[in-house]
Write an enzyme that holds these catalytic residues in place. Structure first.
Site, mmCIF file in Angstrom:
data_model
loop_
_atom_site.group_PDB
_atom_site.id
_atom_site.type_symbol
_atom_site.label_atom_id
_atom_site.label_comp_id
_atom_site.label_asym_id
_atom_site.label_seq_id
_atom_site.Cartn_x
_atom_site.Cartn_y
_atom_site.Cartn_z
ATOM 1 N N CYS A 83 8.863 -61.097 3.487
ATOM 2 C CA CYS A 83 8.424 -61.729 5.056
ATOM 3 C C CYS A 83 7.010 -61.225 5.600
ATOM 4 O O CYS A 83 7.019 -61.835 6.376
ATOM 5 C CB CYS A 83 9.411 -61.416 6.499
ATOM 6 S SG CYS A 83 10.362 -60.325 6.289
ATOM 7 N N SER A 125 13.700 -69.018 5.294
ATOM 8 C CA SER A 125 12.472 -69.880 5.384
ATOM 9 C C SER A 125 12.684 -70.306 7.182
ATOM 10 O O SER A 125 13.812 -70.581 7.339
ATOM 11 C CB SER A 125 12.660 -70.612 4.430
ATOM 12 O OG SER A 125 13.479 -71.357 4.880
ATOM 13 N N THR A 126 11.638 -70.903 7.822
ATOM 14 C CA THR A 126 11.011 -71.486 9.032
ATOM 15 C C THR A 126 12.288 -73.055 8.738
ATOM 16 O O THR A 126 12.227 -73.595 9.489
ATOM 17 C CB THR A 126 9.612 -71.107 8.943
ATOM 18 O OG1 THR A 126 9.486 -70.283 9.113
ATOM 19 C CG2 THR A 126 9.819 -72.404 10.747
ATOM 20 N N GLY A 146 15.431 -72.444 9.100
ATOM 21 C CA GLY A 146 15.689 -71.801 10.405
ATOM 22 C C GLY A 146 15.839 -72.685 11.022
ATOM 23 O O GLY A 146 17.044 -72.601 11.966
ATOM 24 N N LYS A 163 27.349 -64.990 3.628
ATOM 25 C CA LYS A 163 26.695 -65.317 2.246
ATOM 26 C C LYS A 163 25.417 -65.332 1.736
ATOM 27 O O LYS A 163 24.033 -65.606 2.726
ATOM 28 C CB LYS A 163 26.138 -66.995 2.787
ATOM 29 C CG LYS A 163 26.486 -68.529 1.819
ATOM 30 C CD LYS A 163 25.505 -68.362 0.466
ATOM 31 C CE LYS A 163 24.236 -68.813 0.879
ATOM 32 N NZ LYS A 163 23.813 -68.759 -0.296
ATOM 33 N N GLU A 183 3.444 -70.166 4.045
ATOM 34 C CA GLU A 183 3.957 -69.368 3.596
ATOM 35 C C GLU A 183 4.205 -69.146 2.510
ATOM 36 O O GLU A 183 4.809 -70.159 1.900
ATOM 37 C CB GLU A 183 5.426 -68.216 4.387
ATOM 38 C CG GLU A 183 6.095 -67.711 3.613
ATOM 39 C CD GLU A 183 7.224 -66.555 4.157
ATOM 40 O OE1 GLU A 183 7.949 -67.928 4.281
ATOM 41 O OE2 GLU A 183 7.202 -65.786 4.692
ATOM 42 N N GLU A 228 15.465 -65.184 11.612
ATOM 43 C CA GLU A 228 14.243 -64.021 11.022
ATOM 44 C C GLU A 228 13.403 -64.587 10.544
ATOM 45 O O GLU A 228 14.165 -64.966 9.487
ATOM 46 C CB GLU A 228 14.775 -62.563 10.309
ATOM 47 C CG GLU A 228 15.472 -61.920 11.583
ATOM 48 C CD GLU A 228 14.207 -60.880 12.702
ATOM 49 O OE1 GLU A 228 12.994 -61.333 12.421
ATOM 50 O OE2 GLU A 228 14.979 -60.691 13.822
HETATM 51 P P1 NAP Z 1 15.801 -70.348 2.492
HETATM 52 O O1 NAP Z 1 15.800 -70.697 1.159
HETATM 53 O O2 NAP Z 1 15.218 -70.351 3.832
HETATM 54 O O3 NAP Z 1 16.974 -69.333 2.216
HETATM 55 C C1 NAP Z 1 17.751 -68.257 2.995
HETATM 56 C C2 NAP Z 1 19.541 -68.297 2.684
HETATM 57 O O4 NAP Z 1 19.863 -69.373 3.579
HETATM 58 C C3 NAP Z 1 19.766 -68.288 1.493
HETATM 59 O O5 NAP Z 1 21.204 -67.477 1.440
HETATM 60 C C4 NAP Z 1 20.022 -70.428 1.516
HETATM 61 O O6 NAP Z 1 21.267 -70.375 0.553
HETATM 62 C C5 NAP Z 1 20.509 -70.349 2.316
HETATM 63 N N1 NAP Z 1 20.184 -71.988 2.615
HETATM 64 C C6 NAP Z 1 19.313 -72.459 1.989
HETATM 65 N N2 NAP Z 1 19.748 -73.804 2.077
HETATM 66 C C7 NAP Z 1 20.929 -73.630 4.118
HETATM 67 C C8 NAP Z 1 21.140 -74.231 4.671
HETATM 68 N N3 NAP Z 1 20.856 -75.783 4.563
HETATM 69 N N4 NAP Z 1 22.568 -74.311 5.569
HETATM 70 C C9 NAP Z 1 22.383 -72.988 5.570
HETATM 71 N N5 NAP Z 1 21.671 -72.182 4.872
HETATM 72 C C10 NAP Z 1 21.260 -72.469 3.332
HETATM 73 O O7 NAP Z 1 14.626 -68.597 2.616
HETATM 74 P P2 NAP Z 1 14.841 -67.915 0.478
HETATM 75 O O8 NAP Z 1 13.760 -68.766 -0.123
HETATM 76 O O9 NAP Z 1 16.047 -67.784 -0.098
HETATM 77 O O10 NAP Z 1 13.147 -66.802 1.278
HETATM 78 C C11 NAP Z 1 11.966 -66.817 1.496
HETATM 79 C C12 NAP Z 1 12.124 -67.632 2.983
HETATM 80 O O11 NAP Z 1 12.770 -65.848 3.783
HETATM 81 C C13 NAP Z 1 10.540 -66.926 3.357
HETATM 82 O O12 NAP Z 1 10.054 -67.378 4.129
HETATM 83 C C14 NAP Z 1 10.603 -65.346 3.863
HETATM 84 O O13 NAP Z 1 9.334 -64.890 4.749
HETATM 85 C C15 NAP Z 1 11.904 -65.335 4.253
HETATM 86 N N6 NAP Z 1 12.667 -63.735 4.575
HETATM 87 C C16 NAP Z 1 12.484 -63.720 6.360
HETATM 88 C C17 NAP Z 1 12.778 -62.063 7.016
HETATM 89 C C18 NAP Z 1 12.528 -61.133 7.953
HETATM 90 O O14 NAP Z 1 13.089 -60.526 8.128
HETATM 91 N N7 NAP Z 1 11.528 -61.978 8.894
HETATM 92 C C19 NAP Z 1 13.188 -61.384 5.663
HETATM 93 C C20 NAP Z 1 13.204 -61.519 4.223
HETATM 94 C C21 NAP Z 1 12.600 -63.023 4.134
HETATM 95 P P3 NAP Z 1 20.473 -70.264 -1.641
HETATM 96 O O15 NAP Z 1 19.933 -68.814 -1.998
HETATM 97 O O16 NAP Z 1 21.392 -71.238 -2.092
HETATM 98 O O17 NAP Z 1 19.211 -70.992 -1.091
#
Ligand code: NAP
Ligand code: MG
Length: 503
Positions: A310, A255-256, A259, A201, A407, A276
Site C-alpha cells: 500500500c 482499496s479505496t 473502502g 474475512k 494506484e 486503511e
Molecule cells: P480490495 O479489492 O479492496 O479487497 C480487500 C478486501 O475487501 C478483500 O478481503 C475483499 O474480498 C474484500 N471486499 C471486496 N469487495 C467487498 C465488498 N463489496 N464488501 C466487503 N468487502 C469486500 O483490495 P485488494 O485488491 O485485495 O488489495 C489491494 C488494496 O489494498 C490496494 O488498494 C492496497 O493499497 C490496499 N492496502 C492498503 C493497506 C493499508 O494499510 N493502507 C495495506 C495493504 C493493502 P476479495 O478478496 O473477495 O476481493
C-alpha cells in the site's frame, strides 16, 4: 499417482508442516468448530507461480457470517471482555510464541498462496507479525482512563469524574492479500488486547495463513468464539460482515473503492469504522543525494513485495541534475532481477497474486505507453506460465496520466524530474492519496522544511516502506480514516465512557 499439487510441493521442497496443512480439507473457524460453508460452496487456492490449484477453502456467505457474528457476540458477553488483562496479555504472548515456532511454515504458506519470496516472508512478514503480536499483547495491561476535575454549579456537592476505556465489542475485520499473515495479526491482536472479539474475512486469494493462525489462537488457550475466520468472496462474505447489525466496529484494509462501500454500510448502522486504503506514494530525491547510495533503498521502495504494497514508492521524483543517473541505475538493477516462484531461494521477484492482478497491472502499463510514456525497462509480462510482470520503469509521463494518478499495485514505477522544492511538494501532493512519502537527502534543513508540507500519514527520510508496531500508521486524504499501530490501534478498539458521581 502424485497430484499436480504434490508434484509441485516436491519441486518446491516444501516443508512437512506446510504440506500437511495444505493437504487437510480447508475449513473455516466459527466458534469452536472448523466448518464448511453452509452452502457447501468452495473457492480455489491457487499457486500464482505455476497456476496450479493447491486446495480449496469454504466460500462463506451471509449465513456463515451471521453464525460467526453470533459466536463472537457470545464470546464477548461470555468470559473474554471481563478476563483480567494479565490473562489476555499472557494468551496473546503465547500466540506470538506459536507464530515464532511455526515461522517457516507461515512463510511457506504465504509464499505458496501469494507468490512472495518465502525467504523474505520469514524475515519480514513473519518477523513483523511476531514483533507486532508481542507489542500489542503488552497493551492489554496498559489501557487506562483519566480522572477529570469538573466544575459543578452546585455549592453543596462535589463531583468525582473519570473516564473508562471499554472494549468496543464485536469487530468485523476485512483484509487484502498482499501480506496475508501480517494483515490478520494487525487486526486480530490489538482487538483482542482491548477485550474485543473478532470475525475476520481474509482475501479470497490468500486464506491459508489466516486459517493456520486460527488453529494457533485456539492452541494458545484463547476461548472459542473470540476469533472467527470466515473465508469467501468480498461481495458475499465481506459485504455481509460490513453491513451486519451485530458488529460494533469494522476494521478494513484494502482499496479505496471498496473502502468507500464499507464506509457507507458502516454509517447505515453507525458502526465504528477504520479504513486503511490505497496509496500512490512519492519518493523525492533531492539534488545532494548520493546516487549509488540511494538506488538500493529506492529499489526496495518500489520492488519490495513486487510493488504490491500500500505504501509502495510508485512515483519517483528526482531533482533535475540527478534524474538521468538515478533512473538509469534503477532501471538496470530492475532489468537484472530474477523472476521465479517465491519458494525458489534464488528468486528476486515472484509472480503477482492472481491473473486478474497481472492483467490489471499490464493494462496500466499499456495505457501509459499508449499515452506516450517510455518504458526504460520492463513493459509487460514475460513469456510462460505464472502471473509474472517484469519490473517496469516509465519515464516521459505527464501528471494527468492514469499511471501517475492511480494506484497500480504492481512492479511499475513512474519517474519524472523536478526543478526545485516548490515543484517537488506540488507533484508529491498531486494525487487523491496520502498514505506515505519518502525524502532522500542529507540536507536536514531542506528535509525539515519539506516534511510538514507533504500530505501523508507517514514520511520517511532516506528509507521507504519501514513500519514499526509502535508507530501510528494510516492515511491522509483518500488513503483512509484512522491510525493503526501504537497506542492508536488500541484506542481504536475501545469506547470512552465518562463517569460522573456526586459525592
Ligand atoms: P480490495 O479489492 O479492496 O479487497 C480487500 C478486501 O475487501 C478483500 O478481503 C475483499 O474480498 C474484500 N471486499 C471486496 N469487495 C467487498 C465488498 N463489496 N464488501 C466487503 N468487502 C469486500 O483490495 P485488494 O485488491 O485485495 O488489495 C489491494 C488494496 O489494498 C490496494 O488498494 C492496497 O493499497 C490496499 N492496502 C492498503 C493497506 C493499508 O494499510 N493502507 C495495506 C495493504 C493493502 P476479495 O478478496 O473477495 O476481493
Ligand atoms: Mg480483491
Amino acid at each position: 499417482m502424485a497430484t499436480a499439487a504434490e508434484e509441485l510441493f516436491t519441486a518446491y521442497n516444501l516443508g512437512a508442516d506446510a504440506q500437511a496443512f495444505v493437504a487437510k480439507p480447508g475449513k473455516m473457524l466459527i466458534g469452536a468448530e472448523w466448518v464448511d460453508a453452509q452452502s457447501g460452496k468452495t473457492l480455489d487456492v491457487i499457486d500464482p507461480a505455476s497456476e496450479t490449484v493447491l486446495t480449496t477453502v469454504p466460500a462463506g456467505d451471509k449465513n456463515d457470517i451471521d453464525a460467526a457474528v453470533r459466536a463472537a457476540r457470545a464470546a464477548f458477553e461470555g468470559p473474554w471482555s471481563s478476563l483480567p488483562p494479565t490473562v489476555r496479555e499472557l494468551m496473546l504472548f503465547r500466540v506470538g510464541d506459536l507464530i515464532e515456532k511455526h515461522a517457516e511454515e507461515f512463510a511457506q504458506l504465504d509464499s505458496l498462496d501469494n507468490g512472495k519470496s518465502a525467504t523474505v516472508a520469514q524475515q519480514v512478514d513473519v518477523g513483523m507479525a511476531i514483533a507486532f503480536t508481542r507489542y500489542m499483547a503488552g497493551w492489554a495491561t496498559k489501557i487506562e482512563g483519566k480522572t477529570i476535575d469538573v466544575s459543578l454549579p452546585f455549592p453543596d456537592v462535589q463531583g468525582f469524574a473519570y473516564t473508562r476505556r471499554e472494549p468496543v465489542g464485536v469487530v468485523g475485520a476485512i483484509v487484502p492479500w498482499n501480506f496475508p499473515l501480517i494483515m490478520a495479526v494487525w487486526k486480530i491482536i490489538p482487538a483482542l488486547a482491548a477485550g474485543c472479539t473478532v470475525v475476520l474475512k481474509p482475501a479470497e486469494e490468500t486464506s491459508l495463513s489466516a486459517l493456520r493462525l486460527g488453529e494457533l489462537i485456539l492452541e494458545a488457550g484463547i476461548p472459542p468464539g473470540v476469533v472467527n475466520i470466515v473465508t469467501g468472496y468480498g461481495e458475499d462474505a465481506g459485504a455481509a460482515l460490513a453491513s451486519h447489525t451485530g458488529i460494533n466496529k469494522i476494521a478494513f484494509t484494502g482499496s479505496t473503492e471498496v473502502g468507500k462501500l464499507i464506509g457507507k454500510s458502516a454509517m447505515e448502522n453507525m458502526t465504528r469504522v477504520s479504513l486503511e486504503l490505497g496509496g500512490k506514494s512519492p519518493m523525492i530525491v533531492l539534488e545532494d543525494a548520493d546516487v549509488d547510495r540511494v538506488v538500493e533503498g529506492l529499489s526496495m521502495g518500489i520492488w519490495f513485495n513486487h510493488g504490491q504494497v500500500c505504501t509502495a514508492g510508485s512515483r519517483l521524483y528526482v531533482q533535475k541534475n540527478k534524474f538521468d543517473a538515478v533512473v538509469e541505475k534503477m532501471a538496470s538493477a530492475a532489468g537484472a532481477m530474477k523472476l521465479g516462484p517465491g519458494l525458489d531461494p534464488t528468486t528476486q521477484m515472484g509472480p503477482l497474486v492472481s491473473k486478474k492482478q497481472q492483467e490489471r497491472v499490464c493494462g496500466y502499463i499499456e495505457s501509459g505507453l499508449a499515452e506516450g510514456a517510455t518504458a526504460v525497462t520492463g513493459g509487460g509480462k514475460p513469456e510462460g506460465k505464472g502471473y509474472f510482470v517484469s519490473p517496469t520503469v516509465l519515464t516521459n509521463t505527464r501528471e494527468d496520466m492514469k499511471v501517475v494518478q492511480e494506484e497500480i499495485f504492481g512492479p511499475v514505477l513512474v519517474a519524472s524530474p523536478f526543478s526545485d522544492e516548490e515543484e517537488a511538494v506540488r507533484l508529491a501532493n498531486a494525487t487523491r492519496y496520502g498514505l506515505a512519502a519518502s525524502i532522500w537527502s542529507n540536507d536536514l534543513s531542506k528535509v525539515q522544511r519539506l516534511i510538514p508540507r507533504i500530505k501523508a500519514g507517514t514520511v520517511w527520510v532516506n528509507t521507504h516502506n519501514i513500519l514499526d508496531a509502535a508507530l501510528p500508521f494510516g492515511g491522509y486524504k483518500q488513503s483512509g480514516i484512522g491510525r493503526e499501530m501504537g497506542r492508536d490501534a488500541v484506542t481504536m478498539y475501545t469506547e470512552s465512557k465518562s463517569v460522573l458521581m456526586f459525592v
